[in-house]
Motif scaffolding. Structure first.
Motif, PDB file in Angstrom:
ATOM      1  N   ILE A   1     -81.634 -14.765  39.923  1.00 25.19           N
ATOM      2  CA  ILE A   1     -82.880 -15.053  40.648  1.00 25.19           C
ATOM      3  C   ILE A   1     -82.976 -16.539  41.009  1.00 25.19           C
ATOM      4  O   ILE A   1     -82.697 -17.406  40.181  1.00 25.19           O
TER       5      ILE A   1
ATOM      6  N   GLY B   1     -79.294  -7.158  39.482  1.00 27.01           N
ATOM      7  CA  GLY B   1     -80.327  -7.467  40.469  1.00 27.01           C
ATOM      8  C   GLY B   1     -80.053  -8.816  41.109  1.00 27.01           C
ATOM      9  O   GLY B   1     -79.459  -9.714  40.482  1.00 27.01           O
TER      10      GLY B   1
ATOM     11  N   GLU C   1     -80.459  -5.798  45.791  1.00 24.73           N
ATOM     12  CA  GLU C   1     -81.117  -7.030  46.258  1.00 24.73           C
ATOM     13  C   GLU C   1     -82.562  -6.733  46.634  1.00 24.73           C
ATOM     14  O   GLU C   1     -82.859  -5.822  47.409  1.00 24.73           O
TER      15      GLU C   1
ATOM     16  N   PHE D   1     -82.273 -11.577  43.438  1.00 25.23           N
ATOM     17  CA  PHE D   1     -83.595 -11.885  44.003  1.00 25.23           C
ATOM     18  C   PHE D   1     -83.617 -13.369  44.368  1.00 25.23           C
ATOM     19  O   PHE D   1     -84.200 -14.200  43.670  1.00 25.23           O
TER      20      PHE D   1
ATOM     21  N   MET E   1     -88.689  -4.990  37.466  1.00 27.51           N
ATOM     22  CA  MET E   1     -87.294  -5.156  37.887  1.00 27.51           C
ATOM     23  C   MET E   1     -86.366  -4.849  36.711  1.00 27.51           C
ATOM     24  O   MET E   1     -85.348  -4.190  36.865  1.00 27.51           O
ATOM     25  N   ARG E   2     -86.737  -5.348  35.547  1.00 27.60           N
ATOM     26  CA  ARG E   2     -85.900  -5.119  34.361  1.00 27.60           C
ATOM     27  C   ARG E   2     -85.746  -3.609  34.132  1.00 27.60           C
ATOM     28  O   ARG E   2     -84.648  -3.120  33.879  1.00 27.60           O
TER      29      ARG E   2
ATOM     30  N   SER F   1     -80.881  -8.438  30.458  1.00 27.40           N
ATOM     31  CA  SER F   1     -81.920  -7.572  29.894  1.00 27.40           C
ATOM     32  C   SER F   1     -81.770  -7.536  28.374  1.00 27.40           C
ATOM     33  O   SER F   1     -80.653  -7.489  27.879  1.00 27.40           O
TER      34      SER F   1
ATOM     35  N   TRP G   1     -79.502 -16.756  35.676  1.00 25.07           N
ATOM     36  CA  TRP G   1     -78.935 -15.449  35.324  1.00 25.07           C
ATOM     37  C   TRP G   1     -79.629 -14.984  34.065  1.00 25.07           C
ATOM     38  O   TRP G   1     -79.548 -15.630  33.012  1.00 25.07           O
TER      39      TRP G   1
ATOM     40  N   LEU H   1     -91.234  -8.947  37.284  1.00 28.89           N
ATOM     41  CA  LEU H   1     -89.994  -9.141  36.523  1.00 28.89           C
ATOM     42  C   LEU H   1     -89.808  -7.996  35.523  1.00 28.89           C
ATOM     43  O   LEU H   1     -88.703  -7.490  35.334  1.00 28.89           O
TER      44      LEU H   1
ATOM     45  N   ARG I   1     -75.866  -2.006  37.039  1.00 34.95           N
ATOM     46  CA  ARG I   1     -76.591  -2.685  38.108  1.00 34.95           C
ATOM     47  C   ARG I   1     -76.739  -4.180  37.814  1.00 34.95           C
ATOM     48  O   ARG I   1     -76.855  -4.571  36.651  1.00 34.95           O
TER      49      ARG I   1
ATOM     50  N   LEU J   1     -83.500  -1.998  36.780  1.00 33.77           N
ATOM     51  CA  LEU J   1     -82.085  -2.376  36.703  1.00 33.77           C
ATOM     52  C   LEU J   1     -81.359  -1.631  35.583  1.00 33.77           C
ATOM     53  O   LEU J   1     -80.145  -1.840  35.387  1.00 33.77           O
TER      54      LEU J   1
ATOM     55  N   LEU K   1     -80.312  -9.962  36.015  1.00 34.59           N
ATOM     56  CA  LEU K   1     -80.960 -10.361  37.265  1.00 34.59           C
ATOM     57  C   LEU K   1     -80.567 -11.799  37.602  1.00 34.59           C
ATOM     58  O   LEU K   1     -80.708 -12.705  36.774  1.00 34.59           O
TER      59      LEU K   1
END
Ligand code: AVI
Length: 318
Positions: free
Chosen positions: A189, A156, A84, A158, A178-179, A317, A314, A175, A154, A182, A187
């Motif tokens: 978000i 993420g 998180e 956010f 983060m990608r 990746s 949602w 972003l 993983r 992860l 993710l």
């Protein structure tokens, strides 16, 4: 139980705050990064904002999470490590953790160590089987999260539309980072939506004045930590909605000509001079999905409320 707090970033917070505030006050117009709102007092004030009647974001996002938790858990899959970004009060994480099948670990990253330690302690009591890995640091700077020994998948998390506090170019870069952080995971978000400007205006100009206190906590924090002598009554909280740029802009406006001392330096404010403290960008569902694609994600699902106040995405990746 005390969970050790790992550090994402080594530079001590206080020095960053002093350097950034001094550099920001030397600019025209004066500015300071909004991440400095969140010392312990600021995090508590932000919790109060989340409960305000005008601040629709938190209750709308929480209701969306609750309503769609099963679907979200199915998309994330079993035995994930939840990372998180900006752990806040952990209320929303609990909704997610309760819906997930055998979550492996929970890794909250937050800038406020004292605050994080307290909330994680309360979570540890309620989820004794979950590996907790709180990390103190600035996720907007560094995202080097050590892998667990068995390297679980993983996901993420956010929430809260914190992405809106970054300028669009910086949001895109975040972003992307983060990608990478992860490791191929998706993710979840939360993103606040463009809407009637009066609703937006009210959300950042609440009748009880909590947002004003939150904004002025920056000055109070400088007084506490940096030996500054800001007079909080000599600044006004001002938060207009800029419809062209689709963002709330937050300022502290000097009510008179004044001189403030900070770490031995004297800073001049003209009467009416603004100190820019925050932007909160709003998106349409389409404009956010477009940005997510540019960051290398595949927008897979989106949930919104009937009034289209808020959205949860949602992203997978690519
Ligand atoms: C954390 N962030 C998403 C909040 C927002 O709405 O931009 C911060 C905030 N500033 C004033 N009220 C809330």
């Amino acid at each position: 139980m005390d969970t050790p707090l790992a550090r994402l970033q080594r530079a001590p917070q206080e020095d960053c705050f002093a350097d950034n505030l001094l550099a920001g006050l030397a600019r025209t117009p004066k500015e300071i990064a909004c991440k400095y709102f969140y010392d312990e007092a600021g995090s508590r004030l932000f919790d109060r904002i989340c409960d305000l009647p005008e601040y629709y974001q938190t209750r709308t996002e929480t209701a969306l999470l609750t309503r769609h938790a099963g679907e979200i858990a199915a998309l994330m899959g079993p035995q994930v490590e939840i990372v998180e970004f900006g752990a806040g009060s952990l209320r929303k994480a609990r909704i997610l953790l309760d819906a997930l099948a055998a979550p492996r670990a929970y890794t909250p990253l937050d800038i406020s160590g004292a605050y994080l330690a307290g909330v994680v302690r309360s979570l540890a009591a309620d989820y004794p089987a979950l590996a907790l890995r709180p990390m103190v640091g600035d996720f907007s700077q560094s995202l080097d999260i050590p892998a667990l020994p068995d390297n679980p998948r993983r996901a993420g998390f956010f929430p809260g539309s914190t992405i809106g506090n970054f300028r669009p170019e910086a949001a895109l870069a975040l972003l992307r980072r983060m990608r990478c952080g992860l490791n191929g995971g998706g993710l979840l978000i939360g993103v606040d939506l463009v809407k009637d400007p009066h609703l937006l205006h009210a959300a950042y100009n609440d009748a009880a004045g909590v947002t004003a206190m939150f904004n002025k906590n920056l000055l109070a924090r400088a007084n506490r930590e940096l030996d500054a002598d800001f007079d909080l009554n000599a600044f006004a909280h001002y938060a207009p909605y800029n419809a062209g740029a689709q963002r709330i802009e937050m300022y502290l406006v000097s009510l008179r000509r004044q001189r403030v001392s900070l770490r031995g330096r004297l800073i001049e404010f003209a009467q009416g001079e603004p100190l820019h403290t925050e932007d909160s960008h709003k998106y349409t569902i389409e404009s956010f999905r477009e940005m997510a694609c540019r960051a290398g994600f595949n927008p897979r699902a989106v949930w919104t409320d009937e009034e289209r106040l808020f959205s949860i995405h949602w992203l997978e990746s690519r």
